[in-house]
Design a protein around this motif. Structure first.
Motif, PDB file in Angstrom:
ATOM      1  N   HIS A 115       0.788  -1.236   0.000  1.00 45.28           N
ATOM      2  CA  HIS A 115       0.000   0.000   0.000  1.00 45.28           C
ATOM      3  C   HIS A 115       0.824   1.292   0.000  1.00 45.28           C
ATOM      4  N   PRO A 116       1.440   1.625  -1.142  1.00 47.02           N
ATOM      5  CA  PRO A 116       2.298   2.823  -1.204  1.00 47.02           C
ATOM      6  C   PRO A 116       1.559   4.140  -0.940  1.00 47.02           C
ATOM      7  N   ARG A 117       0.259   4.137  -1.011  1.00 49.11           N
ATOM      8  CA  ARG A 117      -0.512   5.342  -0.686  1.00 49.11           C
ATOM      9  C   ARG A 117      -0.199   5.805   0.733  1.00 49.11           C
ATOM     10  N   ARG A 118       0.024   4.857   1.647  1.00 46.22           N
ATOM     11  CA  ARG A 118       0.317   5.202   3.046  1.00 46.22           C
ATOM     12  C   ARG A 118       1.591   6.007   3.193  1.00 46.22           C
ATOM     13  N   TYR A 119       2.497   5.903   2.230  1.00 44.00           N
ATOM     14  CA  TYR A 119       3.797   6.589   2.309  1.00 44.00           C
ATOM     15  C   TYR A 119       3.867   7.723   1.299  1.00 44.00           C
ATOM     16  N   ASP A 120       2.706   8.207   0.871  1.00 47.82           N
ATOM     17  CA  ASP A 120       2.631   9.278  -0.115  1.00 47.82           C
ATOM     18  C   ASP A 120       3.432   8.918  -1.370  1.00 47.82           C
ATOM     19  N   TYR A 121       3.413   7.622  -1.716  1.00 45.80           N
ATOM     20  CA  TYR A 121       4.054   7.103  -2.936  1.00 45.80           C
ATOM     21  C   TYR A 121       5.564   7.361  -2.955  1.00 45.80           C
ATOM     22  N   ARG A 122       6.172   7.371  -1.766  1.00 42.85           N
ATOM     23  CA  ARG A 122       7.619   7.552  -1.664  1.00 42.85           C
ATOM     24  C   ARG A 122       8.242   6.268  -1.125  1.00 42.85           C
ATOM     25  N   ILE A 123       9.155   5.713  -1.908  1.00 42.49           N
ATOM     26  CA  ILE A 123       9.861   4.494  -1.529  1.00 42.49           C
ATOM     27  C   ILE A 123      11.326   4.862  -1.318  1.00 42.49           C
ATOM     28  N   PRO A 124      11.945   4.422  -0.228  1.00 41.65           N
ATOM     29  CA  PRO A 124      13.359   4.752  -0.028  1.00 41.65           C
ATOM     30  C   PRO A 124      14.198   4.321  -1.240  1.00 41.65           C
ATOM     31  N   PRO A 125      15.003   5.240  -1.794  1.00 39.06           N
ATOM     32  CA  PRO A 125      15.761   4.929  -3.017  1.00 39.06           C
ATOM     33  C   PRO A 125      16.668   3.700  -2.896  1.00 39.06           C
ATOM     34  N   ASP A 126      17.250   3.489  -1.701  1.00 41.90           N
ATOM     35  CA  ASP A 126      18.137   2.327  -1.547  1.00 41.90           C
ATOM     36  C   ASP A 126      17.363   1.010  -1.487  1.00 41.90           C
ATOM     37  N   LEU A 127      16.054   1.081  -1.299  1.00 49.71           N
ATOM     38  CA  LEU A 127      15.223  -0.122  -1.269  1.00 49.71           C
ATOM     39  C   LEU A 127      14.821  -0.577  -2.671  1.00 49.71           C
ATOM     40  N   VAL A 128      14.680   0.366  -3.596  1.00 47.94           N
ATOM     41  CA  VAL A 128      14.145   0.064  -4.928  1.00 47.94           C
ATOM     42  C   VAL A 128      14.862  -1.101  -5.614  1.00 47.94           C
ATOM     43  N   PRO A 129      16.212  -1.145  -5.637  1.00 51.82           N
ATOM     44  CA  PRO A 129      16.863  -2.272  -6.324  1.00 51.82           C
ATOM     45  C   PRO A 129      16.673  -3.614  -5.620  1.00 51.82           C
ATOM     46  N   GLU A 130      16.237  -3.570  -4.367  1.00 51.20           N
ATOM     47  CA  GLU A 130      16.081  -4.792  -3.570  1.00 51.20           C
ATOM     48  C   GLU A 130      14.682  -5.397  -3.691  1.00 51.20           C
ATOM     49  N   LEU A 131      13.772  -4.715  -4.362  1.00 49.58           N
ATOM     50  CA  LEU A 131      12.373  -5.132  -4.403  1.00 49.58           C
ATOM     51  C   LEU A 131      12.059  -6.028  -5.592  1.00 49.58           C
ATOM     52  N   ASP A 132      11.025  -6.842  -5.401  1.00 47.02           N
ATOM     53  CA  ASP A 132      10.444  -7.618  -6.499  1.00 47.02           C
ATOM     54  C   ASP A 132       9.204  -6.926  -7.045  1.00 47.02           C
ATOM     55  N   GLY A 133       8.563  -6.079  -6.225  1.00 39.72           N
ATOM     56  CA  GLY A 133       7.363  -5.426  -6.691  1.00 39.72           C
ATOM     57  C   GLY A 133       6.820  -4.421  -5.709  1.00 39.72           C
ATOM     58  N   ILE A 134       5.763  -3.745  -6.154  1.00 41.53           N
ATOM     59  CA  ILE A 134       4.993  -2.860  -5.286  1.00 41.53           C
ATOM     60  C   ILE A 134       3.516  -3.202  -5.487  1.00 41.53           C
ATOM     61  N   GLU A 135       2.773  -2.940  -4.448  1.00 42.18           N
ATOM     62  CA  GLU A 135       1.342  -3.193  -4.510  1.00 42.18           C
ATOM     63  C   GLU A 135       0.680  -2.002  -5.198  1.00 42.18           C
ATOM     64  N   VAL A 136       0.141  -2.230  -6.374  1.00 39.79           N
ATOM     65  CA  VAL A 136      -0.500  -1.139  -7.132  1.00 39.79           C
ATOM     66  C   VAL A 136      -1.994  -1.056  -6.848  1.00 39.79           C
ATOM     67  N   TRP A 137      -2.495  -2.061  -6.166  1.00 35.80           N
ATOM     68  CA  TRP A 137      -3.906  -2.032  -5.787  1.00 35.80           C
ATOM     69  C   TRP A 137      -4.083  -2.810  -4.497  1.00 35.80           C
ATOM     70  N   ASN A 138      -4.719  -2.168  -3.531  1.00 37.39           N
ATOM     71  CA  ASN A 138      -5.045  -2.794  -2.263  1.00 37.39           C
ATOM     72  C   ASN A 138      -6.481  -2.396  -1.950  1.00 37.39           C
TER      73      ASN A 138
END
Length: 170
Positions: A115-138
């Motif tokens: 639920h990236p809406r909870r974080y105002d659509y801000r993801i820590p930049p150092d986390l981005v390469p470590e991710l497999d995905g983001i939830e685009v709908w909850n």
């Protein structure tokens, strides 16, 4: 040829504080909806190593060839960021999202920002390469019927730094 399976993702049972149904009831609901899998995500706030072991055993007990129940943990990290660890069958007490994501991968799981809406659509930049995905709908945050257009835009932007990112719906 690619095989497609229908399933439910980011599911909480009564093992978490916001889940209302038992694993057995969730499996029955999934089968009624012709789902072949449930990707669980119990909240880390209510877990420890022993509870995770019990939860994994329970998921195995209710799994069948008709419906696979995939254990998972929704880890609460710094700044209340929630990181879904689908397939996570062990617990880590860290609140560092990069460490948690790496742990999830080391254990064979999939790391997804919830639920990236909870974080105002801000993801820590150092986390981005470590991710497999983001939830685009909850459904709990974005309504029942359509993906969040801001989350879809975020996914598009983050793919510039991590082209392998997938969009998830929960």
């Amino acid at each position: 040829l690619m095989t497609t399976y229908r399933g439910m993702v980011h599911v909480h049972s009564d093992c978490s504080y916001d889940g209302q149904h038992s694993l057995e009831a969730l499996v029955q609901e999934a089968k009624q909806r012709r789902c072949r899998f449930l990707a669980m995500s119990e909240h880390s706030d209510t877990l420890n190593s022993d509870r995770v072991t019990e939860f994994v055993v329970a998921c195995c007990r209710v799994s069948s060839p008709e419906c696979l129940v995939i254990p998972g943990i929704e880890f609460t990290c710094k700044d209340k960021l929630h990181l879904l660890g689908f397939g996570a069958q062990e617990f880590i007490a860290s609140d560092n999202p990069v460490e948690v994501s790496r742990f999830i991968h080391e254990k064979g799981g999939v790391a997804v920002v919830a639920h990236p809406r909870r974080y105002d659509y801000r993801i820590p930049p150092d986390l981005v390469p470590e991710l497999d995905g983001i939830e685009v709908w909850n459904a709990g945050y974005d309504g029942r019927f359509v993906p969040d257009t801001n989350a879809l835009s975020l996914l598009h932007d983050l793919r510039k730094r991590n082209p392998a990112l997938l969009g998830f719906g929960g």
